[in-house]
Design a protein around this motif. Structure first.
Motif, PDB file in Angstrom:
ATOM      1  N   LYS A   1     -11.602 -61.646 -31.690  1.00 37.15           N
ATOM      2  CA  LYS A   1     -12.687 -61.051 -32.459  1.00 37.15           C
ATOM      3  C   LYS A   1     -12.216 -60.460 -33.779  1.00 37.15           C
ATOM      4  N   GLY A   2     -10.890 -60.492 -34.042  1.00 33.73           N
ATOM      5  CA  GLY A   2     -10.353 -59.936 -35.272  1.00 33.73           C
ATOM      6  C   GLY A   2     -10.505 -58.430 -35.352  1.00 33.73           C
ATOM      7  N   GLN A   3     -10.288 -57.750 -34.226  1.00 33.90           N
ATOM      8  CA  GLN A   3     -10.449 -56.299 -34.184  1.00 33.90           C
ATOM      9  C   GLN A   3      -9.202 -55.642 -33.610  1.00 33.90           C
ATOM     10  N   VAL A   4      -8.753 -54.582 -34.262  1.00 35.47           N
ATOM     11  CA  VAL A   4      -7.689 -53.757 -33.704  1.00 35.47           C
ATOM     12  C   VAL A   4      -8.328 -52.853 -32.663  1.00 35.47           C
ATOM     13  N   ASP A   5      -7.885 -52.981 -31.427  1.00 37.07           N
ATOM     14  CA  ASP A   5      -8.494 -52.252 -30.325  1.00 37.07           C
ATOM     15  C   ASP A   5      -7.793 -50.914 -30.110  1.00 37.07           C
TER      16      ASP A   5
ATOM     17  N   LEU B   1      -1.064 -59.138 -37.930  1.00 39.80           N
ATOM     18  CA  LEU B   1      -2.409 -59.288 -37.391  1.00 39.80           C
ATOM     19  C   LEU B   1      -2.763 -60.768 -37.367  1.00 39.80           C
ATOM     20  N   CYS B   2      -2.917 -61.330 -36.182  1.00 37.70           N
ATOM     21  CA  CYS B   2      -3.222 -62.758 -36.034  1.00 37.70           C
ATOM     22  C   CYS B   2      -4.689 -62.916 -35.648  1.00 37.70           C
ATOM     23  N   GLY B   3      -5.485 -63.320 -36.622  1.00 35.30           N
ATOM     24  CA  GLY B   3      -6.918 -63.454 -36.404  1.00 35.30           C
ATOM     25  C   GLY B   3      -7.679 -63.053 -37.655  1.00 35.30           C
ATOM     26  N   ASP B   4      -8.983 -63.028 -37.539  1.00 38.66           N
ATOM     27  CA  ASP B   4      -9.832 -62.731 -38.690  1.00 38.66           C
ATOM     28  C   ASP B   4     -10.047 -61.221 -38.813  1.00 38.66           C
ATOM     29  N   PHE B   5      -8.990 -60.487 -39.137  1.00 38.06           N
ATOM     30  CA  PHE B   5      -9.037 -59.036 -39.219  1.00 38.06           C
ATOM     31  C   PHE B   5      -9.536 -58.578 -40.590  1.00 38.06           C
ATOM     32  N   CYS B   6     -10.182 -57.430 -40.599  1.00 39.69           N
ATOM     33  CA  CYS B   6     -10.627 -56.804 -41.840  1.00 39.69           C
ATOM     34  C   CYS B   6      -9.533 -55.858 -42.335  1.00 39.69           C
TER      35      CYS B   6
ATOM     36  N   TYR C   1      -5.003 -66.875 -36.235  1.00 34.41           N
ATOM     37  CA  TYR C   1      -4.987 -66.504 -34.816  1.00 34.41           C
ATOM     38  C   TYR C   1      -3.991 -67.329 -34.021  1.00 34.41           C
ATOM     39  N   ASP C   2      -3.902 -68.622 -34.337  1.00 33.33           N
ATOM     40  CA  ASP C   2      -3.037 -69.505 -33.555  1.00 33.33           C
ATOM     41  C   ASP C   2      -1.606 -69.570 -34.079  1.00 33.33           C
ATOM     42  N   CYS C   3      -1.243 -68.702 -34.998  1.00 35.32           N
ATOM     43  CA  CYS C   3       0.136 -68.648 -35.478  1.00 35.32           C
ATOM     44  C   CYS C   3       1.047 -68.204 -34.334  1.00 35.32           C
ATOM     45  N   GLN C   4       2.061 -68.996 -34.045  1.00 36.75           N
ATOM     46  CA  GLN C   4       2.934 -68.728 -32.909  1.00 36.75           C
ATOM     47  C   GLN C   4       3.960 -67.640 -33.222  1.00 36.75           C
TER      48      GLN C   4
END
Length: 692
Positions: A29-33, A54-59, A79-82
């Protein structure tokens, strides 16, 4: 990295220090939890330099506000960066500066820590490893009979100075563009090069020399690790795992309870994460969220006051006059302080019900009429009684079902109706137990009765969606539910009889359904908005921040256990008669083989069949194959072993068989513990061998 690489933010600390932390945060979800923030906060004091990927669609702005104060740099990746690619970038940076003496890589696949990270790092550093992890995956054989070597699991692992500053380290990453089996390949490469590795959890009895007996420690004995060995983490995806290969799936529930009781971690952080990211069906399966409550009152309800009862309402939809006689025992069991609302479908029905209730001096009730008769029980809940949801904290709902013989024997419908009422309003003590459960478990929002399994309803265990999946998905979109609903996981809420906290279903109530939203009579048997509502309630509760479970009274649960064991015994007994299932070993393997037709295809191609293994399994396989018209030419005995004499002389060493003949087929029917020593030979036989 092309467009996948973008630096988001850089703090004021730019120099490399002796100990460096890479924290990899990956989120769909591109969110830091909150779990990510807590983990980073508890680690940061142990390192001189902290970098977050941060791997994903983060703001950028949101991420910086949450974690910026805990790190020196933040970078963004796809997101899929290994992990391999991220570490490779860091290796290139470190090759230019040899001042870094320790690199620790942590990903956000865990909840925790439950114990001080400094103490754990100190314990590992004293062992003098060149690279390390917290736990290791021992050498194992997979379900497809591949041998995987041992390696440290790399969710929290480190690389120390001797390896970190070596030419070998640079060469490993420089010679590879990608590394799909990173953990195994990294360990094998540097282990063979003479570098030492080990783990924080290093208990001899957890390791086995047999490739069939090694386990994934955090997923199998997590409770023991946390409670006895100060293991600091709980794997997040444990909450969507259900594996019965080695245990009865009690471990996760025990860990969760231990963490809560010992106040090692804020369990709301866990609930917030799993309810946002995972399917509630998987969560219920993994945590075994089934509540078996006593029929009589116990000490659990001593703190349930009359005020608690006044904060509860029971809504009952009675469409048929004859239903009252069938449910009267349940109606009279409801404590007087709990308000009762009956919904009927005609003025005549109201007068009849009112007269009957007055005859038994019933108290604290009202009767409402649903006109027109459209939408049945769902109209009662969300149209006729819409106002009720705002007036009470707890709500119970039950309804009648026609018990005529329209769809089979009348007993089928009668039993279904019994399931609904037995497990919602069994007795006054049972009702108080339910209220106590809802009161004490603050994140528990919805309790459904078990799905019926008698007669043709047995199919619901695998076909609970029936023809209502698409209409449920459409309804979820209208309600703006942001949770996963998948046809891969069957909903467990069927029958529309339940207890709940009223705000758990607020998204449904706030939609303000109208009578016209429901199908006219005769209502179709499936695929309507009513059927969607029946299934969507567990997802609506999840969206509101609550989990759901199944509730049963102890008498019903005992009968259900006996009946389902009977069904299980008959079903599995019949399956195991088939030859391809003679060496399944575990339920998970049996499940995989049920869908596998490769064995039948193998038998069709091979005219000369041999069974490798003349023990109990091999002989049983021979009998079953013979019954089905296949001819087995004999057994194969491993070199160095004496041929058994009880096989009519049909035992051969592999050297005595012409394996170049395309019609020769060998079925392996030996225990998996022998596979490691057999693999070099079996590898030369190619597709002549079937690994049963």
């Amino acid at each position: 990295m092309g467009s996948n690489k973008s630096k988001l933010w850089k703090g004021t600390v730019m120099h490399l220090e002796k100990s460096r932390l890479l924290f990899i945060v990956r989120d769909t979800k591109g969110q830091v939890d909150a779990a990510d923030v807590f983990l980073l906060e508890k680690m940061v004091s142990s390192f001189g330099f902290v970098k977050v990927y941060l791997c994903g669609d983060f703001c950028l702005q949101d991420s910086e506000q949450l974690i910026g104060r805990f790190c020196c740099e933040i970078e963004k990746r796809a997101y899929d960066c290994q992990d391999f690619q991220i570490i490779k970038e860091e290796v290139l940076l470190l090759s230019e500066d040899k001042s870094c003496e320790e690199l620790v890589i942590v990903d956000n696949s865990v909840f925790g820590p439950f114990f001080e990270i400094d103490a754990i790092l100190d314990a590992i550093r004293k062992k003098g490893y060149d690279f390390w992890g917290l736990t290791k995956m021992g050498e194992e054989v997979t379900e497809t009979w591949e041998i995987h070597p041992s390696y440290p699991q790399m969710y929290f692992w480190g690389i120390e100075k001797r390896l970190l500053q070596s030419r070998d380290f640079e060469d490993f990453f420089g010679q590879r563009d990608n590394c799909p089996q990173f953990e195994e390949e990294f360990t094998s490469f540097f282990g063979q090069a003479g570098y030492r590795w080990g783990t924080y959890i290093d208990i001899p009895r957890f390791n086995s020399n047999s490739v069939t007996n090694n386990i994934n420690l955090p997923y199998e004995i997590g409770y023991e690790l946390v409670s006895q060995y100060n293991f600091p983490f709980l794997k997040r995806d444990y909450f969507i795992q259900k594996d019965l290969r080695n245990s009865t799936n009690a471990d996760l529930h025990k860990i969760f309870g231990f963490i809560a009781e010992q106040q090692l971690y804020d369990t709301d952080i866990i609930w917030d994460f799993i309810l946002k990211h995972y399917n509630i069906v998987q969560i219920r399966d993994s945590l075994n969220l089934n509540y078996i409550l006593p029929v009589g009152q116990t000490e659990n309800v001593t703190d349930i006051t009359k005020e608690d009862c006044r904060d509860a309402v029971v809504v009952m939809h009675l469409a048929y006059e004859e239903s009252l006689d069938e449910v009267q025992e349940y109606i009279v069991a409801i404590p007087d302080e709990i308000h009762k609302i009956f919904v009927v479908i005609s003025e005549q029905g109201k007068q009849y019900l009112e007269r009957k209730l007055l005859e038994i001096q019933y108290q604290n009730f009202e009767i409402r009429v649903m006109v027109p008769n459209r939408g049945r029980d769902m109209n009662s809940l969300f149209v006729v009684c819409r106002d009720v949801w705002k007036q009470y904290r707890y709500l119970c709902f039950a309804h009648d079902k026609r018990t005529s013989g329209d769809t089979g024997s009348f007993v089928i419908g009668k039993e279904f109706m019994s399931v609904l009422w037995e497990n919602t309003l069994k007795s006054s003590g049972y009702i108080l137990e339910v209220l106590a459960l809802l009161k004490h478990e603050k994140r528990l929002g919805y309790l459904t009765v078990p799905a019926p399994y008698h007669s043709f309803y047995y199919e619901t265990v695998a076909k609970a969606w029936a023809k209502s999946y698409e209409v449920t998905k459409d309804l979820a979109e209208k309600l703006q539910l942001d949770v996963e609903i998948s046809d891969q996981f069957q909903p467990f809420a069927l029958g529309n009889a339940f207890w709940c906290k009223t705000d758990a279903l607020k998204d449904i109530v706030h939609y303000e359904f109208q009578t016209d939203d429901f199908s006219e009579e005769p209502m179709p048997r499936d695929g309507t908005v009513s059927h969607a509502l029946e299934r969507i309630m567990i997802f609506a509760a999840q969206n509101a921040g609550y989990y759901s479970g199944i509730i049963e009274n102890a008498e019903y649960a005992g009968r259900e256990l006996s009946n389902k064991n009977y069904m299980w015994e008959k079903l599995v007994g019949q399956i195991l008669l088939e030859p391809q299932f003679c060496n399944t070993g575990t339920f998970s393997r049996l499940l995989r083989l049920v869908y596998d037709t490769s064995f039948q295809e193998f038998l069709k191609k091979r005219k000369q069949l041999y069974i490798w293994g003349a023990g109990k399994t091999g002989k049983g396989l021979n009998r079953e194959l013979t019954k089905r018209g296949y001819h087995v030419s004999g057994y194969i005995c491993s070199s160095g072993f004496q041929k058994p004499r009880d096989c009519d002389g049909k035992v051969y060493y592999l050297s005595e068989i012409d394996c170049s003949d395309p019609e020769v087929g060998i079925v392996l029917a030996v225990h998996k513990k022998f596979y490691k020593e057999l693999l070099p030979v079996l590898g030369q036989l190619g597709d002549h061998v079937y690994y049963l």
